[in-house]
Design a protein around this motif. Sequence first.
Motif, PDB file in Angstrom:
ATOM      1  N   GLY A   1      29.267  38.293  43.286  1.00  0.00           N
ATOM      2  CA  GLY A   1      29.690  38.560  41.918  1.00  0.00           C
ATOM      3  C   GLY A   1      30.594  39.766  41.823  1.00  0.00           C
ATOM      4  O   GLY A   1      31.561  39.776  41.051  1.00  0.00           O
ATOM      5  N   ALA A   2      30.297  40.805  42.612  1.00  0.00           N
ATOM      6  CA  ALA A   2      31.146  41.999  42.626  1.00  0.00           C
ATOM      7  C   ALA A   2      32.554  41.652  43.109  1.00  0.00           C
ATOM      8  O   ALA A   2      33.550  42.165  42.579  1.00  0.00           O
ATOM      9  N   ALA A   3      32.641  40.767  44.114  1.00  0.00           N
ATOM     10  CA  ALA A   3      33.952  40.361  44.635  1.00  0.00           C
ATOM     11  C   ALA A   3      34.741  39.604  43.575  1.00  0.00           C
ATOM     12  O   ALA A   3      35.941  39.855  43.373  1.00  0.00           O
ATOM     13  N   PHE A   4      34.094  38.682  42.872  1.00  0.00           N
ATOM     14  CA  PHE A   4      34.771  37.945  41.797  1.00  0.00           C
ATOM     15  C   PHE A   4      35.230  38.906  40.697  1.00  0.00           C
ATOM     16  O   PHE A   4      36.333  38.759  40.155  1.00  0.00           O
ATOM     17  N   THR A   5      34.400  39.875  40.357  1.00  0.00           N
ATOM     18  CA  THR A   5      34.751  40.825  39.306  1.00  0.00           C
ATOM     19  C   THR A   5      35.925  41.704  39.725  1.00  0.00           C
ATOM     20  O   THR A   5      36.833  41.977  38.922  1.00  0.00           O
ATOM     21  N   PHE A   6      35.914  42.144  40.983  1.00  0.00           N
ATOM     22  CA  PHE A   6      37.026  42.963  41.491  1.00  0.00           C
ATOM     23  C   PHE A   6      38.336  42.174  41.460  1.00  0.00           C
ATOM     24  O   PHE A   6      39.377  42.701  41.037  1.00  0.00           O
ATOM     25  N   ILE A   7      38.295  40.918  41.899  1.00  0.00           N
ATOM     26  CA  ILE A   7      39.504  40.080  41.860  1.00  0.00           C
ATOM     27  C   ILE A   7      39.974  39.897  40.424  1.00  0.00           C
ATOM     28  O   ILE A   7      41.178  39.904  40.140  1.00  0.00           O
ATOM     29  N   THR A   8      39.035  39.742  39.506  1.00  0.00           N
ATOM     30  CA  THR A   8      39.385  39.599  38.087  1.00  0.00           C
ATOM     31  C   THR A   8      40.150  40.818  37.593  1.00  0.00           C
ATOM     32  O   THR A   8      41.176  40.699  36.915  1.00  0.00           O
ATOM     33  N   LEU A   9      39.655  42.000  37.922  1.00  0.00           N
ATOM     34  CA  LEU A   9      40.302  43.236  37.465  1.00  0.00           C
ATOM     35  C   LEU A   9      41.677  43.424  38.104  1.00  0.00           C
ATOM     36  O   LEU A   9      42.632  43.827  37.437  1.00  0.00           O
ATOM     37  N   VAL A  10      41.783  43.125  39.390  1.00  0.00           N
ATOM     38  CA  VAL A  10      43.070  43.297  40.079  1.00  0.00           C
ATOM     39  C   VAL A  10      44.109  42.318  39.545  1.00  0.00           C
ATOM     40  O   VAL A  10      45.245  42.694  39.216  1.00  0.00           O
ATOM     41  N   THR A  11      43.744  41.041  39.443  1.00  0.00           N
ATOM     42  CA  THR A  11      44.700  40.051  38.942  1.00  0.00           C
ATOM     43  C   THR A  11      45.021  40.287  37.471  1.00  0.00           C
ATOM     44  O   THR A  11      46.143  40.031  37.032  1.00  0.00           O
ATOM     45  N   GLY A  12      44.042  40.808  36.721  1.00  0.00           N
ATOM     46  CA  GLY A  12      44.307  41.149  35.329  1.00  0.00           C
ATOM     47  C   GLY A  12      45.333  42.268  35.210  1.00  0.00           C
ATOM     48  O   GLY A  12      46.204  42.239  34.333  1.00  0.00           O
ATOM     49  N   SER A  13      45.246  43.248  36.104  1.00  0.00           N
ATOM     50  CA  SER A  13      46.230  44.337  36.101  1.00  0.00           C
ATOM     51  C   SER A  13      47.618  43.822  36.482  1.00  0.00           C
ATOM     52  O   SER A  13      48.626  44.217  35.881  1.00  0.00           O
ATOM     53  N   LEU A  14      47.672  42.945  37.479  1.00  0.00           N
ATOM     54  CA  LEU A  14      48.951  42.372  37.898  1.00  0.00           C
ATOM     55  C   LEU A  14      49.579  41.550  36.779  1.00  0.00           C
ATOM     56  O   LEU A  14      50.814  41.515  36.629  1.00  0.00           O
TER      57      LEU A  14
END
Length: 252
Positions: free
Chosen positions: A104-117
Amino acid sequence: MSNWIPLWLHKLSSPPTFYRFAGTLRPWAMALAVLFGVIALYGGLVLAPADYQQGDAYRIIFIHVPCAWMSMFVYGVMGVSSLIALVWRIKLAEVVAMESAPIGAAFTFITLVTGSLWGKPMWGTWWTWDARLTSELVLLFLYLGVIGLYHAFEDRRQGARAAAFLALIGIINVPIVHFSVNWWNTLHQGSTVKLFGPSKIAWDMLWPLLAMTLATKFYYVASLFHRARTDLLALEGGKDWVRQIAEDEARK
């Protein structure tokens, strides 16, 4: 039927039974994750048309949105498993809760990174203390808190119970993440995909998004089964069924 369901759940929660069950289903789950992932990427990056406002920049949604959904879904699974672990002291529930946290932490991190991009070309900034972004960041901190608390104890089961309690407290953040765009003024766009009623997205864009959602679901199952099997072997070391597995592997 009322007697069959508890018996079925009881049998599945047995570590050796779950170990065999997860080992059988894991390759199929991973194969389906790869299959749906490839289909989704081809549909989203090649077949789907460009957005009339965002152009091709919107295509990051085919990663961002399914990961965002999974960040909440996995926390929900972790919360339910934590409740079961605390109330009924079922070892498998502890394992599922604790091994769900890194995924879940990995999915959340990807969400934040792609959201910033995505936010940079759309909003002109990599980050803003928007309600949706901030609550998603809090979700990441909750995941990391559960992981850290779990590993802070020498007794793994004691650590799992302490981390499960934190996971239950943090469950209140999940509806905040989901409904934040409705409760507060936010730069983040509202929901475009609806379970009930028409979705505000063209079918050419919707089906790759749904395919990627299935891919992330199957990946979560495959990853969870792999991590849970490994954890059960460590927790049950010395038990007859673990020794039997070791002997069977040695004969191969």
